[in-house]
Design a protein around this motif. Structure first.
Motif, PDB file in Angstrom:
ATOM      1  N   SER A  59      29.672  32.175  54.020  1.00 51.10           N
ATOM      2  CA  SER A  59      28.794  31.025  54.120  1.00 51.10           C
ATOM      3  C   SER A  59      27.483  31.399  53.453  1.00 51.10           C
ATOM      4  N   VAL A  60      27.200  30.724  52.356  1.00 50.24           N
ATOM      5  CA  VAL A  60      25.964  30.917  51.611  1.00 50.24           C
ATOM      6  C   VAL A  60      25.406  29.536  51.310  1.00 50.24           C
ATOM      7  N   PRO A  61      24.132  29.449  50.883  1.00 46.98           N
ATOM      8  CA  PRO A  61      23.622  28.134  50.484  1.00 46.98           C
ATOM      9  C   PRO A  61      24.489  27.541  49.369  1.00 46.98           C
ATOM     10  N   GLY A  62      24.904  26.308  49.550  1.00 48.03           N
ATOM     11  CA  GLY A  62      25.825  25.680  48.609  1.00 48.03           C
ATOM     12  C   GLY A  62      27.240  25.760  49.146  1.00 48.03           C
ATOM     13  N   PRO A  63      28.232  25.553  48.282  1.00 45.38           N
ATOM     14  CA  PRO A  63      29.629  25.629  48.727  1.00 45.38           C
ATOM     15  C   PRO A  63      30.006  27.033  49.199  1.00 45.38           C
ATOM     16  N   ARG A  64      30.953  27.091  50.109  1.00 46.24           N
ATOM     17  CA  ARG A  64      31.414  28.389  50.611  1.00 46.24           C
ATOM     18  C   ARG A  64      32.174  29.136  49.527  1.00 46.24           C
ATOM     19  N   ILE A  65      32.174  30.456  49.655  1.00 44.35           N
ATOM     20  CA  ILE A  65      32.861  31.310  48.698  1.00 44.35           C
ATOM     21  C   ILE A  65      34.042  31.949  49.411  1.00 44.35           C
ATOM     22  N   PHE A  66      35.220  31.908  48.770  1.00 45.94           N
ATOM     23  CA  PHE A  66      36.446  32.421  49.386  1.00 45.94           C
ATOM     24  C   PHE A  66      37.132  33.379  48.425  1.00 45.94           C
ATOM     25  N   ALA A  67      37.669  34.467  48.966  1.00 49.60           N
ATOM     26  CA  ALA A  67      38.473  35.406  48.181  1.00 49.60           C
ATOM     27  C   ALA A  67      39.570  35.963  49.079  1.00 49.60           C
ATOM     28  N   SER A  68      40.700  36.287  48.457  1.00 51.59           N
ATOM     29  CA  SER A  68      41.840  36.824  49.183  1.00 51.59           C
ATOM     30  C   SER A  68      42.542  37.848  48.310  1.00 51.59           C
ATOM     31  N   SER A  69      43.135  38.853  48.945  1.00 53.14           N
ATOM     32  CA  SER A  69      43.912  39.833  48.191  1.00 53.14           C
ATOM     33  C   SER A  69      45.099  40.303  49.022  1.00 53.14           C
ATOM     34  N   ASN A  70      46.141  40.711  48.319  1.00 51.78           N
ATOM     35  CA  ASN A  70      47.371  41.175  48.935  1.00 51.78           C
ATOM     36  C   ASN A  70      47.669  42.556  48.351  1.00 51.78           C
ATOM     37  N   GLU A  71      47.522  43.597  49.162  1.00 54.55           N
ATOM     38  CA  GLU A  71      47.680  44.971  48.675  1.00 54.55           C
ATOM     39  C   GLU A  71      48.650  45.735  49.575  1.00 54.55           C
ATOM     40  N   LYS A  72      48.844  47.031  49.253  1.00 57.25           N
ATOM     41  CA  LYS A  72      49.780  47.837  50.048  1.00 57.25           C
ATOM     42  C   LYS A  72      49.164  48.375  51.322  1.00 57.25           C
ATOM     43  N   ASN A  73      47.804  48.433  51.413  1.00 58.87           N
ATOM     44  CA  ASN A  73      47.153  48.758  52.680  1.00 58.87           C
ATOM     45  C   ASN A  73      45.866  47.953  52.816  1.00 58.87           C
ATOM     46  N   TYR A  74      45.337  47.913  54.021  1.00 58.15           N
ATOM     47  CA  TYR A  74      44.194  47.046  54.290  1.00 58.15           C
ATOM     48  C   TYR A  74      42.911  47.532  53.628  1.00 58.15           C
ATOM     49  N   GLU A  75      42.740  48.839  53.469  1.00 55.95           N
ATOM     50  CA  GLU A  75      41.532  49.351  52.828  1.00 55.95           C
ATOM     51  C   GLU A  75      41.432  48.863  51.388  1.00 55.95           C
ATOM     52  N   LEU A  76      42.546  48.934  50.662  1.00 58.87           N
ATOM     53  CA  LEU A  76      42.567  48.419  49.288  1.00 58.87           C
ATOM     54  C   LEU A  76      42.342  46.912  49.256  1.00 58.87           C
ATOM     55  N   LEU A  85      34.483  38.843  45.627  1.00 58.46           N
ATOM     56  CA  LEU A  85      33.325  38.114  46.151  1.00 58.46           C
ATOM     57  C   LEU A  85      32.059  38.447  45.364  1.00 58.46           C
ATOM     58  N   ILE A  86      31.905  39.710  44.964  1.00 56.75           N
ATOM     59  CA  ILE A  86      30.728  40.118  44.192  1.00 56.75           C
ATOM     60  C   ILE A  86      30.671  39.355  42.864  1.00 56.75           C
ATOM     61  N   VAL A  87      31.823  39.222  42.207  1.00 59.24           N
ATOM     62  CA  VAL A  87      31.872  38.472  40.948  1.00 59.24           C
ATOM     63  C   VAL A  87      31.431  37.026  41.178  1.00 59.24           C
ATOM     64  N   GLN A  88      31.933  36.408  42.236  1.00 56.75           N
ATOM     65  CA  GLN A  88      31.568  35.019  42.529  1.00 56.75           C
ATOM     66  C   GLN A  88      30.098  34.894  42.901  1.00 56.75           C
ATOM     67  N   LEU A  89      29.581  35.858  43.681  1.00 52.99           N
ATOM     68  CA  LEU A  89      28.167  35.805  44.077  1.00 52.99           C
ATOM     69  C   LEU A  89      27.245  35.990  42.876  1.00 52.99           C
ATOM     70  N   LYS A  90      27.603  36.882  41.954  1.00 55.12           N
ATOM     71  CA  LYS A  90      26.791  37.068  40.746  1.00 55.12           C
ATOM     72  C   LYS A  90      26.768  35.790  39.917  1.00 55.12           C
ATOM     73  N   LYS A  91      27.911  35.143  39.801  1.00 55.31           N
ATOM     74  CA  LYS A  91      27.989  33.902  39.055  1.00 55.31           C
ATOM     75  C   LYS A  91      27.140  32.817  39.730  1.00 55.31           C
ATOM     76  N   ARG A  92      27.196  32.760  41.044  1.00 55.69           N
ATOM     77  CA  ARG A  92      26.405  31.776  41.790  1.00 55.69           C
ATOM     78  C   ARG A  92      24.915  32.055  41.640  1.00 55.69           C
ATOM     79  N   LYS A  93      24.540  33.345  41.673  1.00 53.91           N
ATOM     80  CA  LYS A  93      23.137  33.735  41.568  1.00 53.91           C
ATOM     81  C   LYS A  93      22.576  33.356  40.199  1.00 53.91           C
ATOM     82  N   GLU A  94      23.399  33.459  39.148  1.00 53.65           N
ATOM     83  CA  GLU A  94      22.951  33.102  37.797  1.00 53.65           C
ATOM     84  C   GLU A  94      22.719  31.605  37.664  1.00 53.65           C
ATOM     85  N   THR A  95      23.511  30.800  38.347  1.00 50.25           N
ATOM     86  CA  THR A  95      23.408  29.351  38.181  1.00 50.25           C
ATOM     87  C   THR A  95      22.351  28.716  39.075  1.00 50.25           C
ATOM     88  N   THR A  96      21.975  29.362  40.184  1.00 49.68           N
ATOM     89  CA  THR A  96      20.962  28.770  41.054  1.00 49.68           C
ATOM     90  C   THR A  96      19.578  28.975  40.481  1.00 49.68           C
TER      91      THR A  96
END
Length: 99
Positions: A59-76, A85-96
């Motif tokens: 939950s950030v100002p503006g639309p919510r940001i969602f990411a999901s991944s399917n890996e062989k263990n939870y740490e990965l 999420l970092i990629v999406q947040l950087k993109k959001r930060k550039e546009t605001t």
């Protein structure tokens, strides 16, 4: 930042919660506008190699940001989801625009 971690159809893990909170704390230092994080850990039964699913919703100002991944263990899965999420947040930060 408020963190809500849920384990869907599986037992809870305190070590996984601590690991996730540590990773999210470093994310919060880079991006201070994060209000709330919902984290879901799921397991996929019919998968051969992978099957450990981590979903995060920010939950950030503006639309919510969602990411999901399917890996062989939870740490990965947590690492991959946070990097997405970092990629999406950087993109959001550039546009605001600061007013």
């Amino acid at each position: 930042m408020k963190i809500n971690i849920q384990f869907v159809n599986m037992s809870t893990s305190e070590t996984m919660e601590a690991y996730t909170e540590k990773k999210l704390a470093s994310l919060a230092q880079k991006f201070e506008k994060i209000i709330n994080v919902n984290v879901f850990f799921k397991i996929e039964n019919n998968s051969k190699d992978k099957g450990k699913i981590c979903e995060m919703e920010l939950s950030v100002p503006g639309p919510r940001i969602f990411a999901s991944s399917n890996e062989k263990n939870y740490e990965l899965a947590v690492k991959k989801t946070i990097s997405d999420l970092i990629v999406q947040l950087k993109k959001r930060k550039e546009t605001t625009k600061p007013y």
